[in-house]
Structures are given as structure tokens and as C-alpha cells.
Design a protein around this motif. Structure first.
Motif, short mmCIF file in Angstrom:
data_model
loop_
_atom_site.label_atom_id
_atom_site.label_comp_id
_atom_site.label_asym_id
_atom_site.label_seq_id
_atom_site.Cartn_x
_atom_site.Cartn_y
_atom_site.Cartn_z
N THR A 138 -52.53 54.26 52.59
CA THR A 138 -53.83 54.66 53.09
C THR A 138 -53.75 55.93 53.90
O THR A 138 -53.07 55.98 54.91
CB THR A 138 -54.46 53.55 53.97
OG1 THR A 138 -54.46 52.34 53.23
CG2 THR A 138 -55.89 53.90 54.35
N PRO A 139 -54.45 56.98 53.46
CA PRO A 139 -54.46 58.21 54.23
C PRO A 139 -55.20 58.01 55.54
O PRO A 139 -56.08 57.16 55.64
CB PRO A 139 -55.23 59.19 53.33
CG PRO A 139 -55.97 58.35 52.35
CD PRO A 139 -55.26 57.04 52.25
N ALA A 140 -54.80 58.77 56.55
CA ALA A 140 -55.47 58.66 57.84
C ALA A 140 -56.85 59.29 57.75
O ALA A 140 -57.07 60.24 57.01
CB ALA A 140 -54.64 59.37 58.91
N PRO B 248 -63.31 41.95 60.63
CA PRO B 248 -62.02 41.27 60.48
C PRO B 248 -61.70 40.30 61.61
O PRO B 248 -60.60 39.79 61.68
CB PRO B 248 -61.02 42.44 60.46
CG PRO B 248 -61.70 43.56 61.14
CD PRO B 248 -63.17 43.38 60.92
N SER B 249 -62.64 40.05 62.50
CA SER B 249 -62.35 39.18 63.64
C SER B 249 -62.30 37.71 63.22
O SER B 249 -62.90 37.30 62.23
CB SER B 249 -63.45 39.32 64.69
OG SER B 249 -64.61 38.67 64.24
N TYR C 85 -54.36 53.55 64.81
CA TYR C 85 -54.40 52.82 63.54
C TYR C 85 -55.72 52.10 63.30
O TYR C 85 -55.96 51.57 62.22
CB TYR C 85 -53.25 51.81 63.49
CG TYR C 85 -53.42 50.64 64.43
CD1 TYR C 85 -53.98 49.44 63.99
CD2 TYR C 85 -53.01 50.72 65.77
CE1 TYR C 85 -54.15 48.37 64.85
CE2 TYR C 85 -53.17 49.66 66.63
CZ TYR C 85 -53.74 48.49 66.17
OH TYR C 85 -53.91 47.43 67.02
N ALA C 86 -56.60 52.04 64.30
CA ALA C 86 -57.82 51.25 64.13
C ALA C 86 -58.91 51.72 65.08
O ALA C 86 -58.66 52.49 66.00
CB ALA C 86 -57.53 49.76 64.38
N PRO D 59 -56.77 51.11 56.75
CA PRO D 59 -56.81 50.52 55.41
C PRO D 59 -58.04 49.65 55.21
O PRO D 59 -58.60 49.61 54.11
CB PRO D 59 -55.53 49.69 55.34
CG PRO D 59 -54.60 50.33 56.33
CD PRO D 59 -55.49 50.83 57.43
N TYR D 60 -58.46 48.94 56.26
CA TYR D 60 -59.62 48.06 56.12
C TYR D 60 -60.90 48.86 55.95
O TYR D 60 -61.76 48.53 55.13
CB TYR D 60 -59.72 47.10 57.32
CG TYR D 60 -60.65 45.94 57.05
CD1 TYR D 60 -60.32 44.96 56.11
CD2 TYR D 60 -61.88 45.82 57.70
CE1 TYR D 60 -61.16 43.89 55.84
CE2 TYR D 60 -62.73 44.75 57.43
CZ TYR D 60 -62.37 43.79 56.50
OH TYR D 60 -63.22 42.74 56.22
#
Length: 135
Positions: free
Chosen positions: A5-7, A42-43, A74-75, A92-93
């Protein structure tokens, strides 16, 4: 961090149209509706603690993101207008949500139908009181 996954290079909240615009290094550009992010947060509160324990989210069409903060590199952690803020959206998500939007909406509609719920129905109160069924 998944190397595939690209940033993201840009992250823009569009409050009026209720979408999060994300641009990735590979040139991919997604406009992810807040509602989709909220429904697929995603929780644990949404996903449950295992398969089949997902909590179907309804009444989120007019949800807003009132705040969004980076978590490491990252998130991001959005705070939604209904107070939900426990979802960590990794790159990625976000890429997954952006690239699979149509499939995810279709899946959401299917789950609503299967549960006999309406997309705009209010979420049941957490108290666990009686839930009135009106048909």
C-alpha cells in the motif's frame, strides 16, 4: 505496514459533501464517504470481537467527521459527530475502503436487508431495553 500500500500524499476532509479525499503515492485518488467510514469503522464497537459479531450500523447517512488526527505515520483516527472515535483507519484500510466502495455499499445494503433494517433507522440505544418493532 503493508509494503503493497502506497502512503497517502494528501488527506482532505470535505465537510459539505461529507467525504474524505485521499490521494495515494501511486496516483490513486479516492473520495470516501463519511458514512462508509463510519459503517465500516475498524473499531471493536463496529466489527465485534470475531466473525459474525459485527454490529450493523444504521442512521449514519448524515454523519460528520468533526476531527481527524494522525496516529503515528500509519493511520488516522477520525472523531465522528455521533461521538464514535475508536476506529483506527490505517492506510491499507483507507485504500481498501476507497477502492472497494461499490462492493462495500452493496454488501452493506445486503446486510441491512438480511437484518430487516433501514439504512436511516436510528441505532438502538445501548441500554438494551425493549426494541419496538413497527412494520
Amino acid at each position: 505496514m503493508n509494503k503493497e500500500t502506497p502512503a497517502p500524499q494528501s488527506l482532505t476532509l470535505h465537510g459539505a459533501s461529507r467525504v474524505l479525499e485521499v490521494g495515494f503515492a501511486d496516483g490513486a485518488q479516492f473520495r470516501i464517504p463519511f458514512e462508509l467510514m463510519r459503517v465500516y469503522s475498524p473499531s471493536a464497537e463496529v466489527q465485534g470481537h470475531g466473525p459474525g459479531q459485527e454490529v450493523l450500523q444504521t442512521g449514519k447517512r448524515d454523519i460528520d467527521i468533526v476531527d481527524i488526527e494522525p496516529v503515528g505515520n500509519y493511520a488516522v483516527k477520525p472523531t465522528f459527530s455521533d461521538g464514535h472515535d475508536s476506529g483506527l483507519f490505517t492506510w491499507p484500510y483507507l485504500y481498501f475502503l476507497g477502492s472497494q466502495q461499490q462492493e462495500l455499499w452493496a454488501d452493506y445494503e445486503r446486510r441491512l436487508q438480511a437484518a430487516g433494517r433501514d439504512r436511516d433507522e436510528a441505532m438502538p440505544e445501548k441500554s438494551g431495553g425493549s426494541c419496538g418493532h413497527h412494520h
